[in-house]
Scaffold this active site. Structure first.
Site, PDB file in Angstrom:
ATOM      1  N   GLU B  60       0.815  -1.215   0.000  1.00 51.03           N
ATOM      2  CA  GLU B  60       0.000   0.000   0.000  1.00 51.03           C
ATOM      3  C   GLU B  60       0.850   1.266   0.000  1.00 51.03           C
ATOM      4  O   GLU B  60       0.462   2.276  -0.603  1.00 51.03           O
ATOM      5  CB  GLU B  60      -0.964   0.006   1.192  1.00 51.03           C
ATOM      6  CG  GLU B  60      -2.132  -0.962   1.044  1.00 51.03           C
ATOM      7  CD  GLU B  60      -1.786  -2.399   1.382  1.00 51.03           C
ATOM      8  OE1 GLU B  60      -0.714  -2.642   1.961  1.00 51.03           O
ATOM      9  OE2 GLU B  60      -2.601  -3.293   1.073  1.00 51.03           O
ATOM     10  N   HIS B 129     -11.642  -4.555   8.493  1.00 52.16           N
ATOM     11  CA  HIS B 129     -12.327  -4.266   7.225  1.00 52.16           C
ATOM     12  C   HIS B 129     -13.511  -3.325   7.401  1.00 52.16           C
ATOM     13  O   HIS B 129     -14.258  -3.106   6.459  1.00 52.16           O
ATOM     14  CB  HIS B 129     -12.835  -5.569   6.582  1.00 52.16           C
ATOM     15  CG  HIS B 129     -11.763  -6.410   5.973  1.00 52.16           C
ATOM     16  ND1 HIS B 129     -10.747  -6.972   6.714  1.00 52.16           N
ATOM     17  CD2 HIS B 129     -11.543  -6.797   4.691  1.00 52.16           C
ATOM     18  CE1 HIS B 129      -9.964  -7.678   5.906  1.00 52.16           C
ATOM     19  NE2 HIS B 129     -10.423  -7.574   4.678  1.00 52.16           N
TER      20      HIS B 129
END
Lengths: 371, 326
Positions: B60, B129
């Site tokens: 990322e 999440h």
């Protein structure tokens, strides 16, 4: 437990599936004597004089920056003393349309790219306008968060590759940066996408107080490239001829579709980390004295004296010229009018959002802060 | 006009702008052949090729940092982070570089990038999440934080984000990805950034929200209407820079305000709105500003997520309490 306590015999069922070697290049010894047949560009030794001039200018300017800081005319400054061959060569060998992504000890590279001394003084003097280079217009400003610019370099290189431009991104950072994830992530995608990028690790042996041996157990930092599937090599970064040889090969390769390259330039930080550091607290003076014997400016000067007829008069004239150029830049720097305080708002966005207008107005009304 | 889900509207906006502008590049994990874990980039690689829809390595920080470099060199990267729980490695690049590049070069280099991420709870996703940490980004100077709450606004705001000359963090409420369909004209028309959207006009109080909570907030307004209470509903949409003037204007008429967000209360965007109301709207307030938010806890795993997330009943209760102050 020591490594010898473990059975390291390779099982019969195991076979080597990868191996590597890292090459080291050096042409000049510490006294500037030629050790190996020189690359083509150096066979006319006078052709190295322009690079030498850049190195000397960088050293004279560096000393001036330190004295300006000591007298309160410049902010904290990180000296590049001892790394002039590595840095000047980087800027010297790049094409104008290439993009340099420097960290904070790359002043000599920036100067060789055409960044003006006045701009560099403005930056270290706490003025953002110092990173608004007249040239080279696409070069990145100094990167302070270590190794983050390695990822910017692959983004820049991606844009070049996408538009099929024969340009190269050159990212320069220190040995400490090779411990960071950004460095690995950048090399990793550079390999996957065969991006036109050259990473130069200026291994000056120290990351503030942390010595090279405490950064990594790897025998070389160049071999870190191997894991990313890209080429890595080591060069004597205090040998301007070797450095130029490696840079030119890496740039040509990247420019012609040959993919990325890592150069580990072995050099030494002769000064403190910055003007607010005192390396005597953690570094042996004997080591520094030994490093002075290998320093790059004297080495190239001795080569030029021996091979190119460089005289003491030439040297004296060059020193005088450099000092005059530096004094001129300092005078320009001192004459730059301060930025208005509302400038902090004026480049935040392309258009200042309504939300920020009242704050800008407040600063505008207060005028410039006086202690 | 085609009926689209929010995630389909995202795809349409990406396709429109990629077709219109060759500088637009999509990058992220699994965005290519797989079309993204939520299918937001479905079909884009097939149509625009692997040079324009890049499956990145699983990193990322790389996605954000590479986007900064691409943007500085005249591309318009639209990067995807699969879930907000994985966005934190990007913050160094968003904070230290994307938001600063224009300022620190005095406009010589700029950073027209978009960082997209799916965020928020309510879909019974695994750990890491479901968080809503938009306030982390709203605090960063030099970037915009934009959150759509309907398919039409996802389409128009994403186009605006890509065309914007500065960095935008674009957070997509994944609970809404497929919750509802709406007619969306695929006409390339952007919606304005930096302004709130008044979704429902009202006179008795102002409900301020964004993202997935807009659904519960509108439902609360319906329920209040059944009781004869007229609630104005404002979708903040661009949470940074905040369009406080529209909120102040509304509260000046209604005198009461309930702020609803899924994120934790402590130092949330709601705190900034409440502070601004205290600062600039105090004399028009008839009751304290109320906040209905997630709790200042770790976002629980999904068994308890609906106990964490604000619901319509909590919003209605807060509204009633606000209306009781006389």
């Amino acid at each position: 437990m020591t490594p010898s306590d473990h059975d390291t015999t390779r099982p019969a069922a195991a076979r080597a599936v990868a191996s590597f070697e890292i090459c080291h290049t050096q042409y000049l010894d510490a006294e500037g004597a030629v050790l190996h047949p020189l690359p083509a560009f150096a066979r006319e030794p006078k052709s190295l004089i322009p690079l030498y001039r850049r190195m000397v200018l960088a050293r004279v300017f560096d000393a001036k920056c330190i004295s300006l800081q000591r007298t309160g005319q410049l902010g904290t400054y990180s000296s590049g003393l001892g790394q002039e061959a590595t840095m000047a060569t980087i800027g010297h060998t790049m094409q104008p349309e290439d993009v340099l992504l420097p960290s904070y000890r790359e002043t000599a590279a920036q100067l060789a790219r055409g960044v003006r001394m006045t701009e560099i003084l403005l930056y270290w003097g706490g003025d953002e306008r110092g990173s608004n280079f007249a040239v080279p217009t696409r070069d990145f400003p100094v990167c302070v968060p270590v190794a983050t610019h390695a990822l910017h370099a692959v983004g820049v290189a991606y844009a070049m590759q996408y538009r099929a431009e024969p340009r190269v991104a050159v990212c320069v950072h220190g040995d400490g940066a090779t411990s960071k994830g950004d460095f690995y992530e950048a090399m990793n995608i550079a390999g996957v996408r065969q991006l036109p990028v050259v990473f130069v690790v200026s291994n000056n042996q120290w990351a503030i107080s942390t010595p090279r041996r405490a950064q990594s157990a790897a025998a070389t930092l160049a071999q870190k490239a191997i894991a990313a599937g890209i080429d890595g090599e080591q060069v004597d970064g205090n040998d301007a001829i070797a450095m130029r040889d490696c840079m030119e090969r890496a740039l040509t390769k990247a420019r012609t579709g040959g993919g990325p390259h890592l150069i580990e330039a072995l050099t030494y930080r002769l000064g403190d980390h910055t003007t607010v550091d005192d390396a005597k607290r953690y570094r042996d003076e004997g080591e520094v004295e030994a490093a002075w014997q290998r320093e790059p400016v004297r080495r190239l000067r001795q080569f030029l004296a021996r091979e190119a007829g460089w005289t003491d008069d030439d040297e004296a004239r060059l020193q005088t010229e450099c000092a005059a150029q530096v004094e001129q830049a300092v005078a320009e720097y001192r004459a730059v009018p301060p930025q208005p305080p509302e400038a902090m708002f004026d480049y935040l966005f392309a258009t200042l959002p309504i939300r920020l207008r009242a704050q800008r107005e407040e600063v505008l009304q207060r005028g410039r802060h006086h202690d | 006009m085609t009926e689209l889900t929010l995630v389909e509207a995202v795809t349409r906006a990406l396709a429109w702008e990629m077709n219109a502008d060759p500088a637009v590049i999509v990058l992220g994990e699994d965005v290519g052949l797989n079309g993204g874990v939520f299918r937001a980039t479905a079909g884009l690689q097939e149509r625009f090729g692997t040079q324009r829809v890049i499956d990145t390595p699983l990193a990322e920080t790389l996605i954000a940092g590479m986007s900064v470099g691409m943007a500085a060199e005249h591309l318009k990267p639209v990067a995807e982070i699969q879930f907000m729980g994985f966005i934190y490695p990007t913050i160094d690049h968003i904070l230290s570089h994307a938001g600063r590049l224009r300022t620190r070069t005095r406009g010589r280099l700029t950073c027209p990038m978009v960082l997209r991420a799916a965020f928020g709870g309510g879909i019974h996703a695994p750990e890491h999440h479901s968080e809503s940490t938009e306030a982390l980004f709203a605090h960063i100077p030099g970037i915009r934080v934009v959150i759509p709450s309907s398919p039409a606004r996802a389409y128009g705001l994403l186009l605006a984000a890509i065309r914007d000359p500065d960095p935008v963090v674009f957070l997509e409420p994944k609970r809404l990805y497929r919750m509802l369909k709406q007619p969306v004209a695929d006409d390339g028309e952007a919606l304005p950034l930096d302004v709130c959207f008044v979704l429902r006009e009202g006179t008795d109080l102002t409900l301020v929200s964004w993202g997935a909570m807009i659904v519960e907030t509108l439902a609360a307004a319906d329920r209040l209407a059944a009781e004869g209470i007229s609630a104005e509903v404002i979708d903040v949409a661009t949470i940074a820079p905040l369009d406080i003037d529209s909120i102040l204007e509304s509260v000046a008429r209604t005198g009461r305000c309930v702020i609803v967000h899924e994120a934790a209360r402590n130092n949330g965007v709601g705190a900034e709105i409440a502070a601004e109301l205290a600062d600039k709207g105090l004399l028009s307030l008839l009751a304290p500003v109320a906040r209905v938010t997630g709790y200042d806890t770790i976002m629980p795993l999904y068994q308890l997520e609906n106990d964490y997330l604000p619901d319509t009943a909590r919003i209605v209760a807060a509204a009633r309490q606000t209306l009781e102050v006389t």
